[in-house]
Design a protein around this motif. Structure first.
Motif, mmCIF file in Angstrom:
data_model
loop_
_atom_site.group_PDB
_atom_site.id
_atom_site.type_symbol
_atom_site.label_atom_id
_atom_site.label_comp_id
_atom_site.label_asym_id
_atom_site.label_seq_id
_atom_site.Cartn_x
_atom_site.Cartn_y
_atom_site.Cartn_z
ATOM 1 N N LYS A 1 2.447 3.518 -1.985
ATOM 2 C CA LYS A 1 2.467 2.081 -1.730
ATOM 3 C C LYS A 1 1.922 1.803 -0.331
ATOM 4 C CE LYS A 1 6.225 1.121 -4.928
ATOM 5 N NZ LYS A 1 7.510 0.401 -5.171
ATOM 6 N N LEU A 2 1.149 0.727 -0.230
ATOM 7 C CA LEU A 2 0.545 0.337 1.042
ATOM 8 C C LEU A 2 1.004 -1.066 1.406
ATOM 9 C CD1 LEU A 2 -3.149 1.473 0.345
ATOM 10 C CD2 LEU A 2 -1.369 2.766 1.555
ATOM 11 N N SER A 3 1.160 -1.310 2.688
ATOM 12 C CA SER A 3 1.526 -2.652 3.138
ATOM 13 C C SER A 3 0.345 -3.589 2.899
ATOM 14 C CB SER A 3 1.896 -2.633 4.619
ATOM 15 O OG SER A 3 0.778 -2.261 5.409
ATOM 16 N N GLN A 4 0.637 -4.876 2.726
ATOM 17 C CA GLN A 4 -0.413 -5.851 2.433
ATOM 18 C C GLN A 4 -1.404 -6.005 3.582
ATOM 19 O OE1 GLN A 4 -0.924 -7.297 -0.627
ATOM 20 N NE2 GLN A 4 0.695 -5.865 -1.241
ATOM 21 N N ASP A 5 -1.002 -5.624 4.787
ATOM 22 C CA ASP A 5 -1.925 -5.740 5.924
ATOM 23 C C ASP A 5 -2.627 -4.413 6.237
ATOM 24 O OD1 ASP A 5 0.244 -4.344 6.907
ATOM 25 O OD2 ASP A 5 0.564 -5.618 8.666
ATOM 26 N N PHE A 6 -2.487 -3.436 5.351
ATOM 27 C CA PHE A 6 -3.162 -2.150 5.564
ATOM 28 C C PHE A 6 -4.673 -2.352 5.551
ATOM 29 C CE2 PHE A 6 -5.281 1.667 3.983
ATOM 30 C CZ PHE A 6 -4.774 2.630 4.840
ATOM 31 N N GLU A 7 -5.378 -1.742 6.489
ATOM 32 C CA GLU A 7 -6.836 -1.874 6.581
ATOM 33 C C GLU A 7 -7.524 -0.600 6.097
ATOM 34 O OE1 GLU A 7 -8.377 -3.195 10.297
ATOM 35 O OE2 GLU A 7 -6.851 -4.736 10.583
ATOM 36 N N PHE A 8 -8.314 -0.735 5.049
ATOM 37 C CA PHE A 8 -9.083 0.392 4.540
ATOM 38 C C PHE A 8 -10.271 0.647 5.469
ATOM 39 C CE2 PHE A 8 -7.093 -1.427 0.714
ATOM 40 C CZ PHE A 8 -6.511 -0.283 0.174
ATOM 41 N N ARG A 9 -10.567 1.909 5.699
ATOM 42 C CA ARG A 9 -11.695 2.277 6.559
ATOM 43 C C ARG A 9 -12.474 3.414 5.918
ATOM 44 N NH1 ARG A 9 -11.103 -0.014 11.610
ATOM 45 N NH2 ARG A 9 -9.000 -0.813 12.104
ATOM 46 N N TYR A 10 -13.765 3.178 5.662
ATOM 47 C CA TYR A 10 -14.622 4.192 5.056
ATOM 48 C C TYR A 10 -16.019 4.084 5.657
ATOM 49 C CZ TYR A 10 -10.869 4.110 1.622
ATOM 50 O OH TYR A 10 -9.635 4.137 1.027
ATOM 51 N N ASP A 11 -16.756 5.165 5.595
ATOM 52 C CA ASP A 11 -18.135 5.151 6.089
ATOM 53 C C ASP A 11 -19.040 4.359 5.150
ATOM 54 O OD1 ASP A 11 -17.437 6.712 8.273
ATOM 55 O OD2 ASP A 11 -17.866 8.604 7.227
ATOM 56 N N ASP A 12 -18.728 4.385 3.860
ATOM 57 C CA ASP A 12 -19.544 3.655 2.883
ATOM 58 C C ASP A 12 -19.230 2.163 2.951
ATOM 59 O OD1 ASP A 12 -20.803 5.960 1.550
ATOM 60 O OD2 ASP A 12 -18.753 6.429 0.934
ATOM 61 N N HIS A 13 -20.199 1.355 2.562
ATOM 62 C CA HIS A 13 -19.994 -0.092 2.530
ATOM 63 C C HIS A 13 -19.054 -0.440 1.374
ATOM 64 C CE1 HIS A 13 -23.128 -0.894 5.504
ATOM 65 N NE2 HIS A 13 -23.861 0.016 4.893
ATOM 66 N N PHE A 14 -18.127 -1.330 1.634
ATOM 67 C CA PHE A 14 -17.202 -1.727 0.579
ATOM 68 C C PHE A 14 -16.667 -3.128 0.839
ATOM 69 C CE2 PHE A 14 -14.346 -0.183 3.839
ATOM 70 C CZ PHE A 14 -13.204 -0.976 3.714
ATOM 71 N N GLU A 15 -16.120 -3.699 -0.215
ATOM 72 C CA GLU A 15 -15.483 -5.007 -0.137
ATOM 73 C C GLU A 15 -14.117 -4.900 -0.809
ATOM 74 O OE1 GLU A 15 -16.126 -9.564 -1.932
ATOM 75 O OE2 GLU A 15 -17.646 -7.999 -2.256
ATOM 76 N N GLU A 16 -13.102 -5.418 -0.155
ATOM 77 C CA GLU A 16 -11.773 -5.411 -0.762
ATOM 78 C C GLU A 16 -11.622 -6.650 -1.641
ATOM 79 O OE1 GLU A 16 -7.036 -4.899 0.400
ATOM 80 O OE2 GLU A 16 -8.509 -5.271 1.989
ATOM 81 N N LEU A 17 -11.131 -6.439 -2.854
ATOM 82 C CA LEU A 17 -10.974 -7.527 -3.813
ATOM 83 C C LEU A 17 -9.526 -7.632 -4.291
ATOM 84 C CD1 LEU A 17 -14.099 -6.800 -6.078
ATOM 85 C CD2 LEU A 17 -13.954 -8.437 -4.187
ATOM 86 N N PHE A 18 -9.131 -8.835 -4.679
ATOM 87 C CA PHE A 18 -7.824 -9.055 -5.285
ATOM 88 C C PHE A 18 -8.026 -9.829 -6.584
ATOM 89 C CE2 PHE A 18 -6.641 -8.325 -0.889
ATOM 90 C CZ PHE A 18 -5.499 -7.536 -1.004
ATOM 91 N N PHE A 19 -7.299 -9.428 -7.609
ATOM 92 C CA PHE A 19 -7.385 -10.070 -8.912
ATOM 93 C C PHE A 19 -6.004 -10.621 -9.263
ATOM 94 C CE2 PHE A 19 -10.363 -6.572 -8.601
ATOM 95 C CZ PHE A 19 -11.563 -7.118 -9.046
ATOM 96 N N ASP A 20 -5.895 -11.939 -9.378
ATOM 97 C CA ASP A 20 -4.613 -12.576 -9.670
ATOM 98 C C ASP A 20 -4.401 -12.667 -11.179
ATOM 99 O OD1 ASP A 20 -3.846 -13.075 -6.970
ATOM 100 O OD2 ASP A 20 -5.329 -14.696 -6.897
ATOM 101 N N MET A 21 -3.226 -12.216 -11.617
ATOM 102 C CA MET A 21 -2.897 -12.201 -13.039
ATOM 103 C C MET A 21 -1.996 -13.385 -13.408
ATOM 104 S SD MET A 21 -4.623 -9.717 -14.028
ATOM 105 C CE MET A 21 -5.754 -8.961 -12.841
ATOM 106 N N PRO A 22 -2.004 -13.810 -14.671
ATOM 107 C CA PRO A 22 -1.217 -14.973 -15.112
ATOM 108 C C PRO A 22 0.275 -14.875 -14.821
ATOM 109 C CG PRO A 22 -2.811 -14.369 -16.784
ATOM 110 C CD PRO A 22 -2.844 -13.280 -15.769
ATOM 111 N N ASP A 23 0.829 -13.648 -14.809
ATOM 112 C CA ASP A 23 2.271 -13.514 -14.596
ATOM 113 C C ASP A 23 2.638 -13.414 -13.119
ATOM 114 O OD1 ASP A 23 1.311 -10.989 -14.019
ATOM 115 O OD2 ASP A 23 2.885 -9.922 -15.106
ATOM 116 N N GLY A 24 1.655 -13.614 -12.236
ATOM 117 C CA GLY A 24 1.933 -13.583 -10.803
ATOM 118 C C GLY A 24 1.601 -12.265 -10.133
ATOM 119 N N ALA A 25 1.299 -11.238 -10.918
ATOM 120 C CA ALA A 25 0.928 -9.949 -10.336
ATOM 121 C C ALA A 25 -0.443 -10.051 -9.671
ATOM 122 C CB ALA A 25 0.912 -8.872 -11.407
#
Length: 280
Positions: free
Chosen positions: A34-58
């Motif tokens: 488990k990671l905290s919501q403010d955890f910052e991912f760091r990688y050499d490759d280019h990336f974008e962090e995405l979030f997908f909201d589900m109907p039940d609130g997840a």
């Protein structure tokens, strides 16, 4: 103590064990980091962090890796195994970026930053929602590759069976979850107490795209024969790719794995390659 009392005691203890197994099985199936919501991912490759909201609130967290300046061949949606989070699995994105594919890695509910109560049907719905969202971002379905690793093979297979992706790649898949659990708990009525069935064997029959199964022949956790049996359920579409000597967690250390993955991703795979394998 009479024989009858001993029998009753044994039956009671067996029932108690079954109830406990039913209650705690999730802790043995899923081993999330488990990671905290403010955890910052760091990688050499280019990336974008995405979030997908589900109907039940997840909320499902994902990382989209891409190569700046290169025209993409398509998108790989990667379903990882039952441990860690995408923080650790992200290192495998290079295997696809190097062949000009963008890669989306998502965490299941309760893994990494993803939230929501784990439930098999909800997790299938999560994957479908992610699939549709990536289509809306401009990825043509005919260029989407679904990749399932170990536990992720069930979710990948289900998703592929409900859509029309370019191909499905299964890495060390299990034949059925109940069969896998029976190996470790042969004395329990596994099919009756399993809360997560995740039927790879059932869904693969309805997959319409080409299927590639990569499996180590020395896999001690999920035996190679599981993939042999799976390949026979959809023989006209399935190509079995053995990694000789490979175990469950070390396939990327084998040059053969990278060679065959490249052939698959670049549509150079020799379809005659695996004809003799299904005879095993």
């Amino acid at each position: 103590m009479s024989v009858a009392e001993i029998i009753i005691l044994v039956i009671v203890l067996y029932v108690v064990i079954c109830v406990v197994a039913y209650k705690v099985q999730e802790y043995f199936i899923f081993k999330p980091e488990k990671l905290s919501q403010d955890f910052e991912f760091r990688y050499d490759d280019h990336f974008e962090e995405l979030f997908f909201d589900m109907p039940d609130g997840a909320r499902i967290n994902g990382l989209l890796f891409y190569d700046v300046g290169e025209e993409t061949r398509g998108l790989v949606i990667y379903f990882h195994g039952n441990t860690r989070s995408i923080k650790g699995w992200a290192k495998y994105a290079k295997d696809f970026i190097s062949h000009d594919y963008d890669v989306l890695m998502i965490d299941y509910r309760g893994f990494g930053k993803s939230t929501g109560k784990r439930h098999e049907d909800r997790m299938y719905e999560d994957s479908q929602a992610v699939y549709h969202k990536m289509q809306s971002k401009g990825y043509d379905e005919k260029n989407i590759v679904i990749y399932g690793r170990s536990l992720g093979s069930g979710f990948a297979c289900k998703l592929a069976s409900k859509n029309h992706p370019k191909m499905l790649i299964l890495d060390a898949p299990y034949y059925s979850f109940s069969q896998l659990m029976n190996r470790f708990l042969p004395f329990l009525p596994v099919t009756m107490i399993l809360r997560f069935s995740i039927r790879t064997d059932q869904y693969i029959k309805f997959v319409k795209c080409p299927i590639y199964i990569i499996h180590g022949t020395k896999d001690m956790l999920i035996p190679f024969r599981s993939s042999v049996h799976l390949s026979k359920l959809a023989p006209q579409k399935t190509h079995l790719v053995p990694i000789y000597g490979g175990g469950h967690n070390n396939l990327p250390s084998f040059p053969e794995y990278h060679k065959h993955l490249e052939e698959i991703l670049l549509d150079r795979f020799d379809l005659i390659f695996d004809k003799h394998i299904t005879k095993h």
